[in-house]
Write a protein that holds these residues in place. Sequence first.
Motif, PDB file in Angstrom:
ATOM      1  N   GLY A 187       0.824  -1.205   0.000  1.00 56.74           N
ATOM      2  CA  GLY A 187       0.000   0.000   0.000  1.00 56.74           C
ATOM      3  C   GLY A 187       0.855   1.249   0.000  1.00 56.74           C
ATOM      4  N   THR A 188       0.286   2.342   0.483  1.00 59.22           N
ATOM      5  CA  THR A 188       0.971   3.637   0.450  1.00 59.22           C
ATOM      6  C   THR A 188       1.047   4.230   1.853  1.00 59.22           C
ATOM      7  OG1 THR A 188      -1.102   4.843   0.049  1.00 59.22           O
ATOM      8  CG2 THR A 188       0.149   4.106  -1.885  1.00 59.22           C
ATOM      9  N   ALA A 228      -3.344  -8.139   0.353  1.00 53.21           N
ATOM     10  CA  ALA A 228      -1.971  -8.310   0.814  1.00 53.21           C
ATOM     11  C   ALA A 228      -1.867  -9.060   2.138  1.00 53.21           C
ATOM     12  CB  ALA A 228      -1.286  -6.948   0.940  1.00 53.21           C
ATOM     13  N   GLY A 229      -2.843  -8.908   3.033  1.00 50.27           N
ATOM     14  CA  GLY A 229      -2.749  -9.543   4.335  1.00 50.27           C
ATOM     15  C   GLY A 229      -2.705 -11.068   4.266  1.00 50.27           C
ATOM     16  N   PRO A 230      -3.712 -11.700   3.646  1.00 42.98           N
ATOM     17  CA  PRO A 230      -3.655 -13.155   3.513  1.00 42.98           C
ATOM     18  C   PRO A 230      -2.446 -13.635   2.713  1.00 42.98           C
ATOM     19  CG  PRO A 230      -5.899 -12.381   3.200  1.00 42.98           C
ATOM     20  CD  PRO A 230      -5.030 -11.160   3.246  1.00 42.98           C
ATOM     21  N   HIS A 298      -3.739   3.221   5.658  1.00 40.99           N
ATOM     22  CA  HIS A 298      -4.049   1.826   6.004  1.00 40.99           C
ATOM     23  C   HIS A 298      -3.293   0.825   5.134  1.00 40.99           C
ATOM     24  CE1 HIS A 298      -6.964   3.039   8.972  1.00 40.99           C
ATOM     25  NE2 HIS A 298      -7.511   3.853   8.094  1.00 40.99           N
ATOM     26  N   GLY A 299      -2.008   1.132   4.897  1.00 34.77           N
ATOM     27  CA  GLY A 299      -1.124   0.149   4.298  1.00 34.77           C
ATOM     28  C   GLY A 299      -0.720  -0.882   5.346  1.00 34.77           C
ATOM     29  N   GLY A 313       2.794  -7.056  -4.239  1.00 36.80           N
ATOM     30  CA  GLY A 313       2.271  -5.874  -3.561  1.00 36.80           C
ATOM     31  C   GLY A 313       3.163  -5.341  -2.452  1.00 36.80           C
ATOM     32  N   PHE A 314       4.142  -6.128  -2.010  1.00 37.75           N
ATOM     33  CA  PHE A 314       5.040  -5.683  -0.949  1.00 37.75           C
ATOM     34  C   PHE A 314       6.360  -5.180  -1.533  1.00 37.75           C
ATOM     35  CE2 PHE A 314       2.213  -8.140   1.722  1.00 37.75           C
ATOM     36  CZ  PHE A 314       2.228  -7.443   2.924  1.00 37.75           C
TER      37      PHE A 314
END
Length: 348
Positions: A187-188, A228-230, A298-299, A313-314
């Motif tokens: 995210g940002t 991205a979390g899972p 909320h990254g 994404g990371f």
Amino acid sequence: MREKLLTVPEPPLAVATLSEAELLARIFPRLASDSRHAAATLLGPGDDAAIVAAPDGRTVISIDTQVQDQDFRLQWPNGYRTTGFDVGWKAAAQNLSDINAMGATATSMVVSLTLPAVTPVSWVEDLADGLAAGILNLGAEDCSVAGGDLGRGREISVSVAVLGTLSGGKAVLRAGASPGDVLALAGTVGRAAAGLALLESDTGIDSLTAEQRNLVTLQCRPLPPLAAGPLARSGGATAMLDISDGLLRDGTRLARASKVILDLDPQALKDLEEGLEPASDLLGTDPMDWVLSGGEDHGLLATFPPTVQLPPGFTAIGSVQALGDNDNPGIKIAGHTADTGGWDHFAH
């Protein structure tokens, strides 16, 4: 010559003109989910309590609140008027992000609304639309609103509790980072803070460029990277948390929980300034302040063993180091201790 009669517009319908049942009847249809989104909701709105499934046997739960004039203004100094859609979207985003930070998937929400009697009904309907749109468009396809509560108060307050499932495996906690791990961001950071600075400025909303208005939108309607979390959990993340209060403040929380030093790479931080120039040039602000201390994008901040490939994404932004003899857990930048910064609800 016939005189034109001036017509006075009807005042907007206020919530005080409706009963609770009538207002709920306007809200519930806007939150209705199709079969793809309601699998975990066995009994939705209408009874004293909802019934939701927990197929994993464990439930991840989080709650967050937005309060008028504390977390948002109905009208900002630059003239922007916060819509119900904005508040509904942000309520969904910030709560879904907390579930995401555990590596879990959101399954259901309950929502509590406190409203002044003069609140326009259309604003509340707009909030319900924003909540539903946030869930759908952010990618929480397994989540639905299972119920909630209405109350009357002096200012608007929106509380959302969200439930999630881990679907096997362990949750990713803040404690778990080890020396040698790679520190990575999904995210940002800084963009929502730049948008907030524009909202608080005396430059009128209508005078902003498209790029500047986009930053305002990211403050009002954040875009947490829910996929991205899972992915981080399945990809071997050792620690993770949601960046809601700023990279330095939240990074310090992770460092303290893991009893390590997080050392940020200056060049990686510089790269995160991309896209902030339209606001920093207008306001004369160092964009690095927003990168380091700005919240509400909320990254995700996560750590990974050096032997694994970072999930899609990371991006690597630093490393995890062991505590030295005179070190306390915290953040360094190129080996130099950084001030915490960031948002504190009671200090501000």
